[in-house]
Design a protein around this motif. Structure first.
Motif, PDB file in Angstrom:
ATOM      1  N   SER A  91      54.226 -17.067  29.690  1.00 29.11           N
ATOM      2  CA  SER A  91      55.612 -16.718  29.964  1.00 29.11           C
ATOM      3  C   SER A  91      56.460 -17.065  28.753  1.00 29.11           C
ATOM      4  O   SER A  91      56.138 -17.984  28.006  1.00 29.11           O
ATOM      5  CB  SER A  91      56.113 -17.490  31.188  1.00 29.11           C
ATOM      6  N   GLN A  92      57.557 -16.330  28.546  1.00 36.79           N
ATOM      7  CA  GLN A  92      58.473 -16.653  27.458  1.00 36.79           C
ATOM      8  C   GLN A  92      59.656 -17.474  27.950  1.00 36.79           C
ATOM      9  O   GLN A  92      60.611 -17.710  27.201  1.00 36.79           O
ATOM     10  CB  GLN A  92      58.940 -15.369  26.780  1.00 36.79           C
ATOM     11  N   ASP A  93      59.578 -17.927  29.187  1.00 32.65           N
ATOM     12  CA  ASP A  93      60.655 -18.725  29.771  1.00 32.65           C
ATOM     13  C   ASP A  93      60.230 -20.180  29.906  1.00 32.65           C
ATOM     14  O   ASP A  93      59.049 -20.510  29.979  1.00 32.65           O
ATOM     15  CB  ASP A  93      61.027 -18.186  31.161  1.00 32.65           C
ATOM     16  N   GLY A  94      61.194 -21.065  29.969  1.00 31.55           N
ATOM     17  CA  GLY A  94      60.950 -22.476  30.271  1.00 31.55           C
ATOM     18  C   GLY A  94      59.986 -23.137  29.315  1.00 31.55           C
ATOM     19  O   GLY A  94      59.952 -22.859  28.112  1.00 31.55           O
ATOM     20  N   ALA A  95      59.155 -24.032  29.865  1.00 30.94           N
ATOM     21  CA  ALA A  95      58.209 -24.795  29.047  1.00 30.94           C
ATOM     22  C   ALA A  95      57.200 -23.891  28.366  1.00 30.94           C
ATOM     23  O   ALA A  95      56.782 -24.154  27.229  1.00 30.94           O
ATOM     24  CB  ALA A  95      57.485 -25.825  29.917  1.00 30.94           C
ATOM     25  N   TRP A  96      56.801 -22.811  29.048  1.00 31.67           N
ATOM     26  CA  TRP A  96      55.840 -21.886  28.441  1.00 31.67           C
ATOM     27  C   TRP A  96      56.393 -21.300  27.148  1.00 31.67           C
ATOM     28  O   TRP A  96      55.716 -21.261  26.115  1.00 31.67           O
ATOM     29  CB  TRP A  96      55.501 -20.763  29.410  1.00 31.67           C
ATOM     30  N   GLY A  97      57.623 -20.798  27.203  1.00 34.74           N
ATOM     31  CA  GLY A  97      58.232 -20.192  26.023  1.00 34.74           C
ATOM     32  C   GLY A  97      58.428 -21.198  24.899  1.00 34.74           C
ATOM     33  O   GLY A  97      58.221 -20.872  23.721  1.00 34.74           O
ATOM     34  N   THR A  98      58.830 -22.411  25.263  1.00 35.04           N
ATOM     35  CA  THR A  98      59.002 -23.452  24.251  1.00 35.04           C
ATOM     36  C   THR A  98      57.679 -23.768  23.576  1.00 35.04           C
ATOM     37  O   THR A  98      57.606 -23.940  22.355  1.00 35.04           O
ATOM     38  CB  THR A  98      59.577 -24.728  24.888  1.00 35.04           C
ATOM     39  N   TRP A  99      56.616 -23.855  24.374  1.00 31.51           N
ATOM     40  CA  TRP A  99      55.296 -24.140  23.792  1.00 31.51           C
ATOM     41  C   TRP A  99      54.858 -23.030  22.835  1.00 31.51           C
ATOM     42  O   TRP A  99      54.393 -23.316  21.730  1.00 31.51           O
ATOM     43  CB  TRP A  99      54.231 -24.310  24.881  1.00 31.51           C
ATOM     44  N   VAL A 100      54.992 -21.776  23.250  1.00 33.79           N
ATOM     45  CA  VAL A 100      54.550 -20.670  22.395  1.00 33.79           C
ATOM     46  C   VAL A 100      55.282 -20.709  21.053  1.00 33.79           C
ATOM     47  O   VAL A 100      54.682 -20.532  19.991  1.00 33.79           O
ATOM     48  CB  VAL A 100      54.763 -19.314  23.098  1.00 33.79           C
ATOM     49  N   GLY A 101      56.588 -20.973  21.084  1.00 35.80           N
ATOM     50  CA  GLY A 101      57.352 -21.063  19.847  1.00 35.80           C
ATOM     51  C   GLY A 101      56.923 -22.234  18.984  1.00 35.80           C
ATOM     52  O   GLY A 101      56.759 -22.100  17.764  1.00 35.80           O
TER      53      GLY A 101
END
Length: 320
Positions: A91-101
């Protein structure tokens, strides 16, 4: 019969785990800067700026180190392709998005520092390296047979990050340069932290949906390829790396596959239904075959190295 969870259901259920492990990662990851790992004093201009272009005698790296450094760098260079896949399946939202970035930013440092090191020290031909980069990035990443979906993705990157750690660390040892060894050890440390994040999330997915996660793990391992597969000179460089112990079948099995499966207690779990059990049995049979392949590879490699040593000894004997 229990209904499968959708990808959105799985991502939503695992977001607290992702957030906790993102915070853990941020607390453990040490700040470092690529410019601190490059011997800038060795740099000089190339012909376009009045200097001298690269020629093989300028490199201090042996052929094995060159092959491994090029392979590892081109693998890191293909980051945009990996980012697209991860971002699309997480996901690009929440913790998922922060991790990917965050993961993307950390991985980008690896390509920066390795390229700077190789260009400054004239370790490899920079023109050939740039041409290979253009080809490899245009092709994109080679993924498992069915890349789509969070479960396959998180299983794949778990094994891939650990494999990359092994490759970087062993490459540092064959460079015969303390600066390169220090740089690659730093990169390997990052890769290990990334692996821990993905391994934890895949383990949580196993607990959440064991009969969905187990087939994904089996699919990844029975079709596993490093993300650099398909790059220019991939086969030649891979053979050199395997032959000289940078990354071979034994390391893949004993240092990557088995430790992760043991961490997840794959062969001791009791929560699989028929689908998960069938996938586990398939994986077990595959590992038995892989062990036999490893033994054959080691026997062939030992014979080849023995022949090469004998040939070198004959050449060293003075004539007359």
């Amino acid at each position: 019969m229990t209904k499968d969870l959708t990808q959105l259901d799985i991502l939503t259920a695992l977001e607290p785990v992702a957030e906790a492990n993102l915070n853990r990662h941020l607390s453990m990851a040490k700040e470092w800067h690529p410019h601190d790992y490059v011997p800038w004093g060795e740099g000089r201009n190339f012909a376009a700026m009045g200097g001298i272009d690269w020629e093989p005698g300028q490199s201090k790296l042996n052929e094995v180190a060159k092959a491994a450094m090029i392979t590892n760098l081109l693998t890191e260079d293909n980051l945009p392709s990996y980012h697209r896949e991860i971002a699309a399946n997480f996901s690009q939202d929440g913790a998922w998005g922060t991790w990917v970035g965050r993961w993307t930013a950390e991985e980008n440092r690896h390509g920066i520092v390795m390229r700077d090191y190789l260009v400054v020290t004239r370790g490899v031909d920079p023109v050939a390296l740039e041409q290979a980069r253009m080809i490899h990035m245009t092709q994109g990443a080679h993924a498992p047979a069915d890349w789509g979906g969070f479960l396959v993705n998180v299983a794949y990157v778990t094994f891939q990050e650990l494999a990359t750690r092994v490759s970087h660390r062993n490459t540092g040892r064959v460079c015969d340069d303390p600066i390169a060894d220090r740089m690659l050890q730093r990169i390997a440390t990052d890769e290990n932290l990334h692996m821990i994040f993905y391994r934890t999330l895949c383990g949580a997915a196993l607990d959440l949906v064991p009969d969905q996660a187990m087939p994904a793990i089996t699919e990844v391992l029975t079709n596993f390829e490093m993300p650099g597969a398909g790059m220019p000179n991939w086969r030649r460089n891979g053979v050199l790396m395997a032959k000289h112990g940078i990354y071979d079948l034994r390391q893949h099995l004993d240092e990557v596959v088995r430790p992760v499966l043991k961490q997840w207690n794959i062969f001791g779990r009791t929560d699989f239904g028929p689908r998960g059990e069938a996938a586990r049995e398939e994986l077990g049979a595959f590992l038995e075959k892989l062990e036999a392949d490893v033994v054959r590879f080691e026997e062939q490699r030992d014979r080849m190295l023995a022949r090469e040593r004998q040939l070198a000894e004959r050449r060293a004997v003075p004539v007359g």
